[in-house]
Design an enzyme around this catalytic site. Structure first.
Site, short mmCIF file in Angstrom:
data_model
loop_
_atom_site.label_atom_id
_atom_site.label_comp_id
_atom_site.label_asym_id
_atom_site.label_seq_id
_atom_site.Cartn_x
_atom_site.Cartn_y
_atom_site.Cartn_z
N HIS A 1 7.26 -12.92 -10.16
CA HIS A 1 7.04 -13.33 -8.76
C HIS A 1 6.15 -12.39 -7.91
O HIS A 1 6.73 -10.93 -8.26
CB HIS A 1 8.09 -13.47 -7.96
N ASN A 22 9.60 -6.26 -14.50
CA ASN A 22 9.92 -7.30 -13.48
C ASN A 22 11.31 -7.15 -13.09
O ASN A 22 11.86 -7.31 -12.15
CB ASN A 22 9.73 -8.66 -14.20
N ASP A 47 -4.08 4.87 -0.25
CA ASP A 47 -5.50 5.39 -0.56
C ASP A 47 -5.88 5.05 -2.13
O ASP A 47 -7.03 4.76 -2.47
CB ASP A 47 -5.91 6.75 -0.16
N GLU A 82 -6.38 1.49 -2.83
CA GLU A 82 -7.35 1.27 -2.43
C GLU A 82 -8.57 1.60 -3.34
O GLU A 82 -9.62 0.66 -3.77
CB GLU A 82 -7.63 1.52 -1.29
N ASP A 112 -9.52 -3.11 1.21
CA ASP A 112 -8.95 -2.19 2.45
C ASP A 112 -7.71 -2.65 2.90
O ASP A 112 -7.80 -3.81 3.35
CB ASP A 112 -10.20 -2.32 3.37
N GLN A 120 -4.41 4.27 9.93
CA GLN A 120 -4.67 4.28 8.64
C GLN A 120 -5.15 5.29 7.63
O GLN A 120 -4.45 5.80 6.68
CB GLN A 120 -5.65 3.13 8.50
N GLU A 141 -2.20 6.12 5.34
CA GLU A 141 -2.69 5.80 3.83
C GLU A 141 -2.75 6.80 2.74
O GLU A 141 -3.02 6.72 1.74
CB GLU A 141 -4.28 4.90 3.98
MN MN Z 1 -6.81 0.48 4.59
#
Ligand code: MN
Ligand code: MN
Length: 295
Positions: free
Chosen positions: A133, A164, A263, A266, A272, A282, A286
């Site tokens: 899930h 999991n 970060d 990302e 983003d 952010q 981040e």
């Molecule tokens: Mn971001």
């Protein structure tokens, strides 16, 4: 957002008229406090309130591998060619949880565009990978309909059993501990890469090549005390937990071992994440890995 604006407007009216305060105002003596204070009431909020990480859209022709699926229980970006979600986003508070039994009714998702491969309850059978899930069953157990929604195969990724059932499950449980304690959470998770190791060894795909086995499973969790106007009350001090785990059988049992920064996720995914949060905030939350408690 709307409620915050309403509160601010109401405060201005109350200030001018000097009439008695509402319940909200009694616990929020100044306008600034009205924005950041919580009223401790758990609500069900927008599953995408903190943003759409990949700009997913409902366009089967032009965006088949970044296709937005919106359900009342969660939202996700689906990849037709990978046969699994890129990411899933949902809101968690005690308003979403209850005592409904785990339904275990894995099912294909009939809302996928016609002609696309649809994973079925048996697509993972014998693959050596769990039907993992993204949005957990136990985060949506206030009703049979809510719980059943989490068993749609569009919410699943091929995940190693030890990930999991141990590492990943540990963070899921911790998130509900935070929710039960009066917090609301925004959780965005997903998987990327090609190739993982399950009970039968390493492979890059299952289901006759229709479903990609990811190399990594990641999750981002934003923790707020229950309240309203959530995106706007996230500050540089808000707790953000990010993990990036390998999809194999030898990973550590403890999720805390895999903490990283938003970060870094990302950079690995090109998304983003938390895009609805002001850029200046952010930039701080981040770049910081969580070091808080893990249970
Ligand atoms: Mn971001
Ligand atoms: Mn809220």
């Amino acid at each position: 957002m709307n409620r915050t604006l309403t509160r601010l407007a109401a405060f201005a009216v109350v200030s001018v008229l000097a009439v008695s305060c509402s319940k909200d105002m009694e616990t929020a003596p100044a306008p600034a406090a009205a924005i950041v204070s919580s009223d401790a009431t758990a609500t069900r909020d927008n599953n995408l309130a903190l943003g759409n990480p990949s700009g997913a859209v409902v366009d089967a022709t032009n965006s088949p591998n970044n296709y937005l699926l919106t359900k009342s229980q969660y939202s996700l970006s689906y990849s037709r060619d990978k046969g699994k979600p890129n990411w899933v986003s949902w809101h968690l508070s005690s308003a979403w949880t209850g005592s409904t039994a785990r339904q275990d009714n894995f099912a294909s998702d009939a809302t996928l565009p016609s002609g696309w491969f649809r994973a079925t309850s048996s697509s993972y059978t014998g693959s050596g990978f769990d039907r993992g899930h993204n949005c957990p069953s136990a985060d949506r157990n206030a009703s049979v309909a809510d719980n059943s929604a989490t068993f749609l195969m569009t919410n699943m990724m091929p995940q190693s059993a030890n990930n999991n059932q141990r590492t990943w499950a540990g963070l899921e449980t911790y998130c509900r501990t935070l929710s039960d304690a009066g917090n609301e959470l925004y959780i965005i998770c997903g998987s990327y890469g090609s190739g993982g190791t399950g009970l039968n060894g390493f492979t890059t795909t299952i289901a006759g090549g229709k479903i990609t086995v990811p190399s990594n499973c990641w999750k981002v969790v934003v923790v707020l005390p229950n309240g309203s106007g959530d995106a706007s009350r996230i500050t540089s001090a808000t707790r953000v937990i990010a993990i990036n785990t390998p999809n194999n059988q030898t990973l550590a049992t403890t999720w805390g071992s895999y903490r990283t920064t938003v970060d870094a996720i990302e950079a690995a995914t090109g998304y983003d994440i938390l895009s609805a949060v002001p850029s200046s905030v952010q930039a701080v939350i981040e770049a910081r890995a969580d070091s808080g408690p893990t249970n």
